[in-house]
Every structure is written in C-alpha cells, then in structure tokens.
Write an enzyme that holds these catalytic residues in place. Structure first.
Site, short mmCIF file in Angstrom:
data_model
loop_
_atom_site.label_atom_id
_atom_site.label_comp_id
_atom_site.label_asym_id
_atom_site.label_seq_id
_atom_site.Cartn_x
_atom_site.Cartn_y
_atom_site.Cartn_z
N THR A 66 -9.81 33.99 -40.72
CA THR A 66 -9.89 33.98 -42.19
C THR A 66 -8.74 34.75 -42.84
OG1 THR A 66 -12.27 33.66 -42.33
CG2 THR A 66 -11.26 34.82 -44.16
N THR A 82 -5.03 45.97 -48.70
CA THR A 82 -5.78 47.21 -48.58
C THR A 82 -4.88 48.38 -48.17
OG1 THR A 82 -7.46 48.31 -47.22
CG2 THR A 82 -6.37 46.44 -46.22
N ASP A 83 -5.30 49.58 -48.53
CA ASP A 83 -4.54 50.77 -48.10
C ASP A 83 -4.61 50.97 -46.59
OD1 ASP A 83 -7.19 51.65 -47.90
OD2 ASP A 83 -6.91 53.45 -49.11
N GLU A 84 -5.58 50.28 -45.94
CA GLU A 84 -5.74 50.47 -44.49
C GLU A 84 -4.54 49.96 -43.70
OE1 GLU A 84 -9.49 49.68 -42.69
OE2 GLU A 84 -10.61 50.45 -44.40
N ILE A 104 -11.55 28.84 -46.86
CA ILE A 104 -10.10 28.82 -47.17
C ILE A 104 -9.28 28.34 -45.97
CG2 ILE A 104 -10.13 30.54 -49.03
CD1 ILE A 104 -8.98 32.58 -46.93
N THR A 154 -20.15 33.38 -46.65
CA THR A 154 -20.49 33.99 -45.36
C THR A 154 -21.66 34.94 -45.63
OG1 THR A 154 -19.10 35.94 -45.71
CG2 THR A 154 -18.03 33.99 -44.72
N HIS A 184 -11.43 55.55 -35.55
CA HIS A 184 -11.76 55.92 -36.94
C HIS A 184 -10.57 56.57 -37.68
CE1 HIS A 184 -15.24 57.66 -39.57
NE2 HIS A 184 -14.39 56.92 -40.27
N LYS A 219 -5.19 42.22 -41.97
CA LYS A 219 -4.72 42.30 -43.37
C LYS A 219 -3.21 42.56 -43.40
CE LYS A 219 -7.00 42.29 -46.67
NZ LYS A 219 -7.46 41.16 -47.54
N TYR A 234 -9.46 44.72 -38.21
CA TYR A 234 -9.49 44.36 -39.64
C TYR A 234 -8.16 44.68 -40.30
CZ TYR A 234 -10.07 45.13 -44.65
OH TYR A 234 -9.87 45.13 -46.00
N SER A 235 -7.71 45.94 -40.17
CA SER A 235 -6.48 46.31 -40.89
C SER A 235 -5.28 45.57 -40.31
CB SER A 235 -6.27 47.82 -40.88
OG SER A 235 -6.25 48.34 -39.58
N ALA A 283 -12.00 37.27 -47.52
CA ALA A 283 -11.64 37.94 -46.27
C ALA A 283 -12.91 38.36 -45.53
CB ALA A 283 -10.78 39.16 -46.54
N GLU A 284 -12.76 38.58 -44.24
CA GLU A 284 -13.74 39.36 -43.50
C GLU A 284 -13.30 40.81 -43.74
OE1 GLU A 284 -16.42 38.57 -41.87
OE2 GLU A 284 -16.19 36.39 -42.12
N TYR A 313 -20.89 58.96 -39.53
CA TYR A 313 -20.10 58.87 -38.30
C TYR A 313 -19.40 60.20 -38.02
CZ TYR A 313 -20.45 53.73 -38.94
OH TYR A 313 -20.89 52.44 -39.10
#
Ligand code: NAD
Ligand code: DAU
Length: 346
Positions: A100, A125-127, A60, A36, A279, A157, A153-154, A83-84, A210
C-alpha cells in the site's frame, strides 16, 4: 477545485475532509478508501449527504480502477493519506505496508501523470528521520536531516517519499511532501497510544506502557495538521518537503498519567510491558521552514487538545464500541496477551 483525498475514512483523512469542506465552500472532494480495518465509514457520516462530497471504496493499488476513476472525475489535486500506519502491525507483517505505502503511491502518481500532470501531495511522517537521543533536547529533525528508518512502517513511508521526489525530478510531476509528528484528536483508531489508553482506562483495563515509558513523541492536534496541509497545497513550493510539528514533546508515561488523572482512575492500572522491537527513542520536529515560508504555526495547546479528545471519546462511545467489539479483540489479544509484564509504577 476538485480534490481526491485517499484514506479519508481513516483518522487524519476524515479530519482533513471536514476541514476542507468547512473552509473552502468552492472545493469538492472524492474520498477514495479501501476500508481496511482502520477505515470507518461511520466517521464520514456527517458529510455523506453533502453535495460536494463523494465516497468511493477502492484500493489505491488497483491501477485499472484508479485510472478509470481519474478519467471520470478529472481531479485538480490528489492528497494521499491512504496507508498502513501502525508500527506494531508492520513489525508482525511488513508485506502489506510495502504494497500500500509504496506501490499504492506509485499507482496514484502514475494516474496523476497520465491524466494531465495533476498536483500531488504526499502525507509522510517524521518517522522517516529515525530517532533522536533523549538527552539532546537541542537536536531536532529538519528537512535536511538524513532519512534513516527503524521499522518496516517508516521504511515503507521513506521509500514512498523517495519515489515522490523522483517523479518530480524525472517527470516534472508537481509534488509536495509533508512530514508530520504524532497526531491526536477525534476518530483515531484505538490501536494508537492515546485512544488505547483512554478506552482501556474507561473500562478499568490495564494500561500497557512499552519499556520504561520514557520514549518521547511530539504531539500535534489533528486539526493543526490539516491546516498545515491545506496551506502547503495552496502556497507550498513544488518539489519541496515540509516538516509539521507540535513543538510539544512528551514522554509516553506522562501522557498516560495525564489520561488516568483526567478520567479519575488509579495509576495502579499502569503496567510496564515488553518494549516494541526497534523502538524509536525520541521524535522532535523543527517546523521553522513552514513558519518562515508559509506562516504556519500550531493553534491548539496540548491541554486544550487532549481535553477535547478525551471528551470526544466519552461522547462517542457508539463509534468506538463498534470497533473494539469486532476484530480488534483478536488484534488486542495477539499483540498484548503474551507481552512480558515488567511491573507497575510502585
Ligand atoms: P489510519 O490508519 O487511521 O487510516 C488509514 C486509512 O487508509 C484507512 O481509512 C484505510 O482504510 C485506508 N487505506 C489503507 N490501505 C489502503 C489502500 N490500499 N487503498 C485505499 N485506502 C487504504 O491512518 P492515519 O493515522 O489517519 O494516517 C494517515 C496518513 O498520515 C498516513 O499516510 C500516515 O502515514 C500519516 N501520518 C500519520 C500520523 C499519525 O500520528 N497518525 C502522523 C504523521 C503522518
Ligand atoms: O510520528 C508519526 C507517527 O506516529 C505516524 O507516522 C504513525 O502512523 C503513528 O502510528 C505514530 O507512530 P507511533 O509509533 O509513535 O505511535 P503509537 O501511538 O503506536 O505509539 C506512540 C508511543 O507510545 C510509542 O513510543 C509506543 C508507545 N506505546 C504505544 C502503544 C500502542 C505504548 O507504550 N503502549 C501501547 O500500547
């Protein structure tokens, strides 16, 4: 030992491939990557001619081709980095993240079931734990912290993590999951905080922080993430989740100031801009389980790691100029040109 490493043309996957080939002369790797915008074949240049390494361009999510690859290659282990990965992109366009990160994980694990109950490791991820208050330094994410996500995203995941654990419970697939904090180091795509600030500063462009820059991340040098995953693969308990963290919490603004100073630039370049939607305030990982059970600790002090990262970007201009001269320009324009300017440091 034959390992399929997905997402190996990306930042952490490439560093993981280097780590494994260097530390395990008896391992071979098949890297599967869709290439990508975030995938870079040039990152893998140094291993392309290694007889223990093979690259296959593949999505994948492509079940048929993934099955046929597993049938041909007969891997012993699968490590899924593909991953994205960028939170800001997930806010603009969530769909591909679900595709994905969730469905791709499902395809890989189905292939693992079909071709001999293959050992599977999920890079998470920790997210997935959401965020922590800034004024409660006593609170850290443990593996028992409830999953509570903020971004598409999180959420993607976290969904994948649930799916991985369900494949263990339902089908007995031998899985492990690692949840790591923010990585930094060579070959990171310049959409992420540290390389973005290094490259903008080098070009005397403004440095878009930010909000107020007070959000905190727990930074880990990428090689330390690789050593932790290697250890989990060889000694981790099947069905378990392991946190990986740097024990190194820093505010975004302090990272940016440090980069400005290291490059001899002016803090006038720092510009506060409209905050990221939703955020997360603070991430902080408790990785005591990994230390207690497998003896892992991070090796690289932040001062050493950031110094060698900055040097790497200075010495590898060709790698990143190809990126920032391409479609990245449009991305940058779209993401930053309309962002409200909230002022400078003074
Ligand atoms: P990256 O964005 O640099 O690389 C992702 C790679 O995956 C790229 O090479 C891309 O081409 C490939 N890819 C994307 N979609 C694919 C698909 N459908 N099929 C095959 N390949 C595909 O990401 P990264 O920062 O190296 O992150 C790797 C993994 O680590 C991800 O799973 C991410 O969630 C996780 N993670 C990252 C961090 C971090 O700080 N970067 C921290 C914790 C966990
Ligand atoms: O914690 C692990 C996660 O770390 C990974 O799962 C993700 O894949 C990875 O992208 C990273 O997510 P973050 O959102 O924390 O990383 P990012 O580099 O995008 O941003 C780090 C912090 O810097 C965050 O608080 C947002 C801020 N930031 C980021 C950019 C790109 C800015 O202030 N300005 C920017 O231009």
């Amino acid at each position: 030992m034959k390992m399929i490493v997905t997402g190996g043309a990306g930042f952490i996957g490439a560093n993981f491939i280097f780590y494994i080939l260097k530390n395990h002369p008896d391992y071979s790797i098949v890297c599967v990557d869709k290439l990508t915008y975030a995938g870079n074949l040039s990152s893998l240049e140094s291993v392309m001619n290694d007889s223990r390494f093979k690259f296959v361009r593949l999505d994948i999510c492509d079940r048929e081709k993934i099955y046929s690859l597993f049938e041909d290659e007969k891997p012993d282990v699968v490590v899924n980095f593909a991953a994205e990965t960028h939170v800001d992109r997930s806010i603009v366009d969530p769909g591909i993240f679900l595709q994905t990160n969730i469905l791709g994980t499902c395809v890989l694990m189905d292939a693992c079931r079909k071709y001999g109950n293959i050992r599977y490791h999920q890079i998470s991820t920790d997210e997935v734990y959401g965020d922590l208050p800034i004024d409660r330094p006593d609170l850290l994410f443990t593996e028992d912290t409830p999953v509570h996500t903020s971004s598409p995203y999180s959420s993607s995941k976290a969904s994948a993590d649930f799916l991985v654990l369900s494949y263990h419970r339902t089908y007995g697939l031998p899985v492990t999951i690692s949840r790591c904090s923010n990585n930094y180091g060579p070959y990171q795509f310049p959409e992420k905080l540290i390389p973005l600030m290094i490259l903008n500063a080098l070009e005397d462009k403004s440095l878009p922080v930010y909000g107020k820059g007070i959000n905190v991340r727990d930074w880990l040098y990428v090689e330390d993430h690789c050593s932790a995953v290697d250890l989990i693969l060889s000694k981790g308990k099947i069905g378990e989740v392991y946190n990986i963290g740097g024990n190194n919490e820093m505010k975004n603004i302090d990272i940016v100031k440090l980069i400005v100073k290291a490059l001899g630039k002016s803090e006038d370049l720092i510009t506060f801009v409209a905050d990221r939607k939703g955020h997360d305030l603070r991430y902080a990982i408790d990785s005591s389980k990994l230390k207690r059970e497998l003896g892992w600790e991070p090796n690289t002090a932040f001062e050493t790691g950031i110094d060698s990262t900055i040097k790497w970007y200075l010495q590898n201009r060709e790698w990143w100029s190809r990126i920032i001269d391409g479609e990245y320009k449009d991305y940058y324009e779209k993401m930053y040109s309309d962002r409200e300017n909230l002022g400078t440091l003074k």
